[in-house]
Write a protein that holds these residues in place. Structure first.
Motif: not given
Length: 306
Positions: A15-21, A75-78, A84-89, A149-151
């Motif tokens: 999930v995190e790697a997909r967000y990073q991409l 603002f659009a980038l934010l 994508a910055m939300r961590p997995i709980v 997988l992740a960073g």
């Protein structure tokens, strides 16, 4: 390995790697738009052939290009990147896995109802389930990195860092230490095997069992005679060492020496007899007093521990 799919930012299986991409794609798009705008301004300036810009035109350019455009773009980038910055709980049902970086291998321990499952140089995770990785270092700084997988996450002696991940598809991938940690830093890889939940549970249950009966009694005797159990554990036997990797099911692992070589009897025999010649800086000593026949017997014994 960057584009092989086994260790690639462009082949996410988490999930995190997909967000990073996705985040990378948006940032590249924004950079391309800015580049096109700068080029357009440059071409416009060249075509004016030295004609001065009027005061009002200059003010409008400053407002639009110096204030409005950067504000709207940022603002659009934010808005796009915040999700994508939300961590997995990691909930209470998250699978906890302890990964310790050693010189130069990986100790992997699984918590759960089976309990006491320790392996090496191979991380197995169930697809779709949240995994809480507890990352530590046993000697020097290491860095845990599985691009798909992740960073990256540093592993620091005396400190436990957490990396919460979730695999999205089954497969075999590759991780690597990303912090220089000594002579064999570049030879410190590991496999990440993402499995369907039922297959993972079955594998974990098998790993929790003791060692298989030796297929080579002479090899088991040589293993004990040369004191291998002082550093390595083989559950269900007298070998209970904690310095080196747990060898209870070493024969079922995909590779030898932290991703260096295929798990074959000749490779095992060479590693057992003279590990430093295979892996520079390895803490496992050489055994010049061991005969080639003994090394082969021990290798056959270890390969049978599946």
């Amino acid at each position: 390995m960057g584009g092989s799919g086994r260790q690639s930012l462009f082949a996410p299986f988490g999930v995190e790697a997909r967000y990073q991409l996705s985040l990378t794609g948006w940032l590249v798009l924004a950079a391309a738009i800015i580049l096109v705008g700068v080029l357009a301004l440059s071409i416009t300036g060249i075509r004016r052939k030295g004609k001065p810009i009027g005061h009002q035109s200059g003010i409008r350019m400053i407002w639009w290009l110096g204030a409005v455009f950067p504000t709207v773009t940022l603002f659009a980038l934010l808005v796009v990147t915040l999700p994508a910055m939300r961590p997995i709980v990691a909930g209470v049902d998250a699978l906890k896995i302890a990964v310790t970086g050693e010189q130069f291998w990986w100790r992997v321990g699984y918590a759960g109802p089976q309990g006491g499952v320790v392996t090496a140089n191979e991380l197995r995770v169930p697809v779709g389930r949240t995994v809480d990785l507890r990352l530590e270092a046993g000697d020097v700084l290491h860095s845990f990195w599985v691009p798909g997988l992740a960073g990256k996450m540093d592993m620091i002696p005396g400190r436990t860092n957490r990396l919460v991940v979730r695999a999205t598809k089954a497969g075999v991938y590759r991780g690597q230490c990303a912090e220089f940690c000594g002579l064999s830093h570049a030879l410190m890889a590991f496999d990440v095997v993402a499995m369907e939940p039922a297959a993972f549970d079955a594998w974990l249950a098998r790993e929790a069992a003791g060692a298989a009966a030796p297929v080579d009694a002479a090899g088991a005797a040589a293993f004990a005679r040369h004191g291998c159990g002082g550093c390595h554990a083989v559950r269900g036997t007298d070998a209970a060492g904690m310095i080196g990797p747990d060898l209870t099911h070493i024969g079922a692992r995909r590779s030898l020496g932290a991703g260096m070589q295929p798990m074959t009897i000749p490779n095992l025999a060479r590693f057992v007899r003279d590990a430093p010649s295979v892996k520079p800086g390895a803490r496992m000593p050489a055994y010049p007093q061991m005969t080639p026949e003994e090394a082969q017997a021990i290798a056959r014994y270890l390969k049978g521990l599946a």
